[in-house]
Design an enzyme around this catalytic site. Sequence first.
Site, PDB file in Angstrom:
ATOM      1  N   LYS A  19       1.083  -1.679  -0.164  1.00  0.00           N
ATOM      2  CA  LYS A  19       0.079  -0.496   0.176  1.00  0.00           C
ATOM      3  C   LYS A  19       0.848   0.938   0.066  1.00  0.00           C
ATOM      4  CE  LYS A  19      -2.365  -1.350   3.559  1.00  0.00           C
ATOM      5  NZ  LYS A  19      -1.937  -2.502   3.721  1.00  0.00           N
ATOM      6  N   ARG A  95     -10.219  -0.583   8.338  1.00  0.00           N
ATOM      7  CA  ARG A  95      -9.813  -1.287   8.830  1.00  0.00           C
ATOM      8  C   ARG A  95     -10.834  -2.235   8.882  1.00  0.00           C
ATOM      9  NH1 ARG A  95      -4.096   0.006   8.548  1.00  0.00           N
ATOM     10  NH2 ARG A  95      -2.575  -1.765   8.584  1.00  0.00           N
ATOM     11  N   ARG A 133      11.338  -5.947   5.520  1.00  0.00           N
ATOM     12  CA  ARG A 133      11.177  -4.441   5.872  1.00  0.00           C
ATOM     13  C   ARG A 133      11.747  -4.202   7.812  1.00  0.00           C
ATOM     14  NH1 ARG A 133       5.246  -1.595   5.574  1.00  0.00           N
ATOM     15  NH2 ARG A 133       4.731  -3.127   7.331  1.00  0.00           N
ATOM     16  N   ARG A 139      10.252  -0.631  13.179  1.00  0.00           N
ATOM     17  CA  ARG A 139       8.858  -0.556  13.370  1.00  0.00           C
ATOM     18  C   ARG A 139       8.916  -1.921  14.238  1.00  0.00           C
ATOM     19  NH1 ARG A 139       4.672   0.118   8.794  1.00  0.00           N
ATOM     20  NH2 ARG A 139       2.919  -1.080  10.627  1.00  0.00           N
ATOM     21  N   ARG A 150      -1.189 -10.174  13.297  1.00  0.00           N
ATOM     22  CA  ARG A 150      -1.050  -8.646  12.122  1.00  0.00           C
ATOM     23  C   ARG A 150      -2.391  -9.462  10.988  1.00  0.00           C
ATOM     24  NH1 ARG A 150       3.390  -5.639  11.092  1.00  0.00           N
ATOM     25  NH2 ARG A 150       2.584  -4.323   9.711  1.00  0.00           N
TER      26      ARG A 150
HETATM   27  P1  AMP Z   1      -0.384   0.320   8.881  1.00  0.00           P
HETATM   28  O1  AMP Z   1       1.021   1.335   8.869  1.00  0.00           O
HETATM   29  O2  AMP Z   1      -1.677   0.857   7.481  1.00  0.00           O
HETATM   30  O3  AMP Z   1       0.615  -1.141   8.984  1.00  0.00           O
HETATM   31  O4  AMP Z   1      -0.432   0.404  10.131  1.00  0.00           O
HETATM   32  C1  AMP Z   1      -0.263   0.012  11.153  1.00  0.00           C
HETATM   33  C2  AMP Z   1      -0.978  -0.220  12.728  1.00  0.00           C
HETATM   34  O5  AMP Z   1      -1.448   1.561  12.857  1.00  0.00           O
HETATM   35  C3  AMP Z   1      -1.903  -1.064  12.649  1.00  0.00           C
HETATM   36  O6  AMP Z   1      -1.071  -2.630  12.773  1.00  0.00           O
HETATM   37  C4  AMP Z   1      -2.828  -0.373  13.123  1.00  0.00           C
HETATM   38  O7  AMP Z   1      -2.412  -1.221  15.049  1.00  0.00           O
HETATM   39  C5  AMP Z   1      -2.892   0.584  13.794  1.00  0.00           C
HETATM   40  N1  AMP Z   1      -3.315   1.576  12.748  1.00  0.00           N
HETATM   41  C6  AMP Z   1      -3.723   1.883  11.476  1.00  0.00           C
HETATM   42  N2  AMP Z   1      -4.837   2.212  10.595  1.00  0.00           N
HETATM   43  C7  AMP Z   1      -5.989   1.827  11.926  1.00  0.00           C
HETATM   44  C8  AMP Z   1      -7.034   1.625  10.533  1.00  0.00           C
HETATM   45  N3  AMP Z   1      -7.251   2.382  10.245  1.00  0.00           N
HETATM   46  N4  AMP Z   1      -7.820   1.629  11.723  1.00  0.00           N
HETATM   47  C9  AMP Z   1      -7.678   0.834  13.719  1.00  0.00           C
HETATM   48  N5  AMP Z   1      -5.728   0.547  13.694  1.00  0.00           N
HETATM   49  C10 AMP Z   1      -5.040   1.499  12.867  1.00  0.00           C
END
Ligand code: AMP
Length: 196
Positions: A19, A95, A133, A139, A150
């Site tokens: 993404k 999500r 990554r 991270r 996840r």
């Molecule tokens: P990402 O960078 O998109 O992989 O997001 C990293 C983490 O942020 C996720 O594993 C969630 O813990 C949190 N997060 C990001 N977007 C959302 C969302 N729309 N709803 C809930 N948690 C989120």
Amino acid sequence: MLGTGKLNIILGGAPGSGKGTLSDLIVKKYGLQHLSTGDVLRAEIASGSELGREINDIISLGNLVPDAQMIKLLENYLNGVPADCRGVIFDGFPRTVEQARALTIMLASRQMDAYMLDLFAEEDVIMTRLIRRGQTSGRADDNYETIKKRLKIYNDTTKPISDYYVKLHKYFMINSNINPECTFAQIDVILSQLYK
Ligand code: AMP
């Protein structure tokens, strides 16, 4: 062109489906604004605020931030989008089905809607990408155990939103197994049609 002439894209897909990389390529060609909710949450953590500490506990365990908090974040973001913005790429939101429903309402109240481009990659491809990554991203959630968690949350809670957009006739599935160029080529065909 849609609604007020804006083209909003929901970039869906599991963690590691590409993404972030694809968002950069779409921004470059189509000039859309990129919202990564993960980036916004990580910035809050980096600020050292009390809220950031709470969010850090959730994210580092691989869990989802509660819907109410995320929907408020989106509402604030949409209120700040400049009128001349060509559209937004929503990366990492929605999500949950509840977030998807809330987004539909928030966009409709602004005479807008959105198409979902769902990036699909096999689990072994995803695992290899995320472990790699993790070697440089710093991270806390890019390690084997948390990635597994996840992916489970993605399959149980996030994947059903694909069906939500299928039923709205606003859904495209994209093969994201090969490389970013191949994935972008598929997206480009779709966006060049939607963006006429
Ligand atoms: P990402 O960078 O998109 O992989 O997001 C990293 C983490 O942020 C996720 O594993 C969630 O813990 C949190 N997060 C990001 N977007 C959302 C969302 N729309 N709803 C809930 N948690 C989120």
